[in-house]
Design an enzyme around this catalytic site. Structure first.
Site, PDB file in Angstrom:
ATOM      1  N   PHE A 154      -7.386  -0.397   6.266  1.00 11.63           N
ATOM      2  CA  PHE A 154      -6.391  -0.366   5.356  1.00 11.63           C
ATOM      3  C   PHE A 154      -4.806  -1.621   6.148  1.00 11.63           C
ATOM      4  O   PHE A 154      -3.546  -1.015   6.227  1.00 11.63           O
ATOM      5  CB  PHE A 154      -5.894   0.762   5.742  1.00 11.63           C
ATOM      6  CG  PHE A 154      -7.015   2.313   5.707  1.00 11.63           C
ATOM      7  CD1 PHE A 154      -7.890   1.587   4.826  1.00 11.63           C
ATOM      8  CD2 PHE A 154      -6.647   2.629   6.837  1.00 11.63           C
ATOM      9  CE1 PHE A 154      -8.945   3.207   4.722  1.00 11.63           C
ATOM     10  CE2 PHE A 154      -7.434   3.502   7.111  1.00 11.63           C
ATOM     11  CZ  PHE A 154      -9.185   3.732   5.785  1.00 11.63           C
ATOM     12  N   CYS A 155      -4.810  -2.268   5.419  1.00 15.23           N
ATOM     13  CA  CYS A 155      -4.084  -4.018   5.717  1.00 15.23           C
ATOM     14  C   CYS A 155      -3.490  -3.440   7.006  1.00 15.23           C
ATOM     15  O   CYS A 155      -2.555  -3.635   7.383  1.00 15.23           O
ATOM     16  CB  CYS A 155      -3.135  -4.059   4.731  1.00 15.23           C
ATOM     17  SG  CYS A 155      -4.007  -4.717   3.659  1.00 15.23           S
ATOM     18  N   ALA A 156      -4.084  -2.671   8.490  1.00 16.45           N
ATOM     19  CA  ALA A 156      -3.554  -2.373   9.689  1.00 16.45           C
ATOM     20  C   ALA A 156      -4.981  -2.276  10.851  1.00 16.45           C
ATOM     21  O   ALA A 156      -5.075  -1.495  10.985  1.00 16.45           O
ATOM     22  CB  ALA A 156      -2.934  -0.503   9.526  1.00 16.45           C
TER      23      ALA A 156
END
Length: 459
Positions: free
Chosen positions: A375-377
């Site tokens: 999740f781009c985290a």
């Protein structure tokens, strides 16, 4: 200690009409079903109201700030009135600026480019990459993931207490996690930042679509968010807040619109006088339709009543969490614990399942769209999964084959346009997949888990 909390108003509205609510998709097992869009955290479907407003304006489309013709004048008025609408939606202070950008990522990169020299930046490792990575030219301190809201404030206070007290400093924090949906203690973090002479920017990409955001009440210096998460089409965003750093900085882009006067010098060079308004960082022909769509979404959410929208979403959050809790193999990811207030974003893993395989089965066999990956985290998901920071894992592109363990999670997210039936179908699908397994065989193709379309593929 207080955090942003959900509304207590019990008047719950119906789902807001959104584009795509009647779209049907094919199932690999045969037939079609109405698509259940449960990936709002990536991009929420556009509100029908927004689309209608844009369609009504489209015949009058014209270039802003540059034309004497009627359509140009009308478009300019629409563009600037949209700025006022967004300022009202965010509770901006009288001297705040609203700068239109392409996205949250663009907004935070703009602010990063406007930082004063030798600025120190403090950012938690729990941030989305849009707010974790733009600060490359600053002195950055990355803070470990806190496990309570109180700990978040304490961690920031300790870090700020040890900084250079005479130089500029900026704190960057999310309002609601794009992984866990948990609300952060923004007002308390802002107070801690200001007490130590620092400023604070709020990444409201996941907060603004789900919860009122008031710059003055939260006492943050800037807010950034994206239109495509606020029920508007792609390609537009906002950076709103204090003007001094923005006015002192070189334009984010050099070109027409940002310049007030340009003249040749006797030595052959060029002298430029830049605008001191928001136009300074809006060079080029702006995305008028994108800006208008954001303003339309702001009006639609305000008119629908955030109290009732929040109340309905909290009912859905409760139902999803309760339904997932009935499946022992499911582990919901959380930083602050079960009692933490949160928006409609929930991530989880399923014992015995590759997350990409599970998400693919939800799509192919039930017509349900969720998200799988990091999740781009990446640092946050790795922390929540208890993995080594060096473990392999990519955002949305796992390398593991179906059935193999993967460093990824599954995210279900929803909001103002989500029908009850979509949530009910999702919970039923989770329980059936865990108890009975997938009905189809899957394989990895170009980094994605997909149904095997070959012969004899049904399990």
């Amino acid at each position: 200690m207080s955090v942003l909390t959900a509304a207590t108003d019990q008047s719950i509205c119906a789902p807001l009409p959104v584009l795509g609510k009647d779209v049907t998709v094919p199932l690999v097992t045969g037939g079609e079903v109405t698509y259940a869009a449960l990936d709002y955290a990536a991009s929420a479907p556009a509100l029908q109201r927004v689309w209608d407003d844009v369609a009504a304006y489209a015949p009058y489309y014209g270039s802003v700030h540059r034309g004497a013709g009627y359509l140009s004048q009308l478009s300019t008025d629409l563009f600037e009135s949209s700025r006022v609408t967004v300022a009202e939606f965010l509770g901006c202070r009288a001297d705040d600026q609203v700068v239109f950008t392409r996205s949250t990522t663009d907004s935070l990169n703009l602010l990063a480019a406007a930082l004063p020299a030798d600025c120190q930046v403090f950012v938690f490792e729990t941030e989305h990459h849009a707010s974790l990575l733009p600060w490359r030219d600053a002195r950055v301190t990355y803070l470990n993931a806190p496990r309570t809201p109180d700990q978040a404030v304490e961690t920031l206070e300790r870090a700020l207490a040890g900084r250079d007290p005479y130089g500029p400093a900026l704190v960057c924090v999310t309002g609601a996690s794009n992984v866990t949906g948990e609300l952060w203690p923004v007002k308390e973090l802002a107070a801690a930042a200001h007490a130590h002479g620092a400023r604070i920017v709020l990444d409201a990409a996941q907060l603004a679509p789900h919860h009122p955001v008031d710059i003055a009440e939260l006492d943050v210096d800037w807010v950034a968010f994206s239109g495509h998460k606020l029920y508007a089409p792609f390609g537009s965003g906002v950076l709103a807040g204090r003007s001094d750093w923005l006015t002192a900085a070189e334009p984010y882009l050099a070109g027409g619109g940002a310049s007030r006067q340009v003249a040749r010098r006797a030595d052959g060079g060029v002298d430029v006088e830049w605008h001191t308004t928001a136009a300074r960082h809006e060079a080029g022909s702006p995305n008028v339709i994108g800006v208008y769509s954001i303003a339309s979404a702001c009006k639609a959410l305000t008119e629908a009543g955030f109290d009732s929208l929040v109340a309905r979403e909290q009912r859905l959050v409760t139902e999803v969490r309760a339904g997932l809790a009935e499946v022992p193999e499911v582990k919901v990811l959380s930083l602050f614990g079960d009692d933490a207030p949160r928006v409609g974003v929930i991530s989880f893993v399923v014992e015995g399942w590759n997350s990409s395989h599970f998400a693919a089965a939800l799509s192919a066999e039930y017509g349900i769209g969720v998200r799988d990956g990091l999740f781009c985290a990446h640092p946050l998901v790795r922390t929540l999964l208890g993995s080594d920071p060096q473990d392999v894992g990519e955002c949305g592109a796992p390398e593991a084959e179906p059935g193999q363990k993967s460093l990824n999670a599954i995210r279900v997210s929803f909001g103002a346009g989500t029908p009850d039936e979509h949530v009910e179908r999702f919970l039923r699908a989770v329980k059936e997949l865990v108890s009975d397994g997938a009905q189809w065989k899957y394989r990895t193709e170009d980094g994605r888990c997909v149904p095997d379309r070959g012969t004899a593929t049904q399990v």
